[in-house]
Design a protein around this motif. Structure first.
Motif: not given
Length: 136
Positions: A1-2, A4-6, A8-9, A11, A27-28
């Motif tokens: 997973m990228h 920035v996505k991590v 953002r998610e 946060s 989480w995941r």
């Protein structure tokens, strides 16, 4: 997973939680342990079988060392000195486990590294001056 996505998610997941909820989030397939200090949030992803309370202590220890180094650590300290924050974290943890529990020891190691950086800057400056004078 990228990355920035991590960010953002995670946060979004952590910031929306109420202040009275526990500091652990699933989480995941991982467990996220977080702690808020003023406007700063410190988070660590751990395996489900790791001890959450130990991780909270590690986060607290890290913040205490940051406070000792920066005075009272704030967001700008971490933004403009992120390399120093990572260096301190590297001195505390090894492979995700607490390596050094002594705050004075970590402070001494960070101070020694700061001295090396200053010496290198002085040497680079004097070399630059020598080159500048030689090319005149």
């Amino acid at each position: 997973m990228h990355f920035v996505k991590v960010i953002r998610e995670l946060s979004g997941l952590i910031l929306t939680r109420g202040p009275k909820l526990c500091n652990f989030v699933e989480w995941r397939g991982l467990r996220v342990v977080y702690k808020r200090y003023a406007s700063l949030y410190f988070c660590m992803c751990i395996d489900e079988d790791d001890n959450e309370l130990e991780i909270l202590e590690i986060i607290h220890h890290y913040v205490e060392v940051l406070d000792r180094y920066f005075g009272s650590v704030c967001e700008l300290d971490l933004i403009y000195n992120f390399h120093k924050a990572y260096f301190i974290l590297d001195e505390l943890l090894l492979a995700g486990e607490l390596q050094e529990s002594g705050k004075k020891t970590v402070a001494r190691l960070v101070s020694a590294q700061d001295s090396l950086v200053e010496t290198a800057k002085e040497q680079a400056s004097s070399i630059s001056n020598i080159i500048a004078q030689a090319t005149k």
